[in-house]
Design a protein around this motif. Sequence first.
Motif, short mmCIF file in Angstrom:
data_model
loop_
_atom_site.label_atom_id
_atom_site.label_comp_id
_atom_site.label_asym_id
_atom_site.label_seq_id
_atom_site.Cartn_x
_atom_site.Cartn_y
_atom_site.Cartn_z
N LYS A 1 41.40 113.79 100.21
CA LYS A 1 40.39 113.62 101.35
C LYS A 1 39.08 112.88 101.12
O LYS A 1 38.57 113.09 100.11
N SER B 1 38.95 119.76 99.69
CA SER B 1 38.35 119.14 100.76
C SER B 1 37.74 120.33 101.47
O SER B 1 36.32 119.88 101.85
N SER C 1 38.20 114.22 97.29
CA SER C 1 38.41 115.62 97.00
C SER C 1 39.77 115.45 96.06
O SER C 1 40.35 114.63 96.33
#
Length: 183
Positions: A34, A72, A30
């Motif tokens: 993440k 995320s 992301s």
Amino acid sequence: MSDKKEEVKKDVKKEDKKEEDDGSYLVLESKDKKTFKVKRDFVLMSGLIKDLLDVVEEDDEEPKIPLPNVESKPLKKVIDYCEHHWNNKAQQIEKPLKGKLEDVISKWDKSYLEIEQALLIELIMAANYLNIKDLLDLTCAKVASMIKGKSTEQIREMFGIENDFTPEEEEKIREENKWCEEA
């Protein structure tokens, strides 16, 4: 003898389950760095990811795909959607939406859409960026159902949109588009 057969059946079931678990994976990264390890089949609903996989090295067992336009939190929701719908195609949503959205979508989709408005907007942008048409249709239909029957002022308030028209400009626009309100 029957105990032996039962053991063999259990071993076969374990092997079948293991084969189901084996599969090719990829890693999605992301905007906020993440990472999510997901089955390739799940995210092939995304036109963008499908196109990116065409240019990724074939030798790479677990390719890492950066998604710089998706945070995320909405990415996790996108993955949830893809995991559910990758082999369970979503129902088509009529356009324009004539009735209630809840009447034309599945219970799972209804529950899926029970999210904060800010996340819904992020989800629309993620679905558009990732080119997941069914998810984009679903989330846009949710927004359409939210604004249906509301006045311009109510919609502005709902989405925090500032009115930057002068009263004269607004009146002119209303006159030009009077036919919309009559429909």
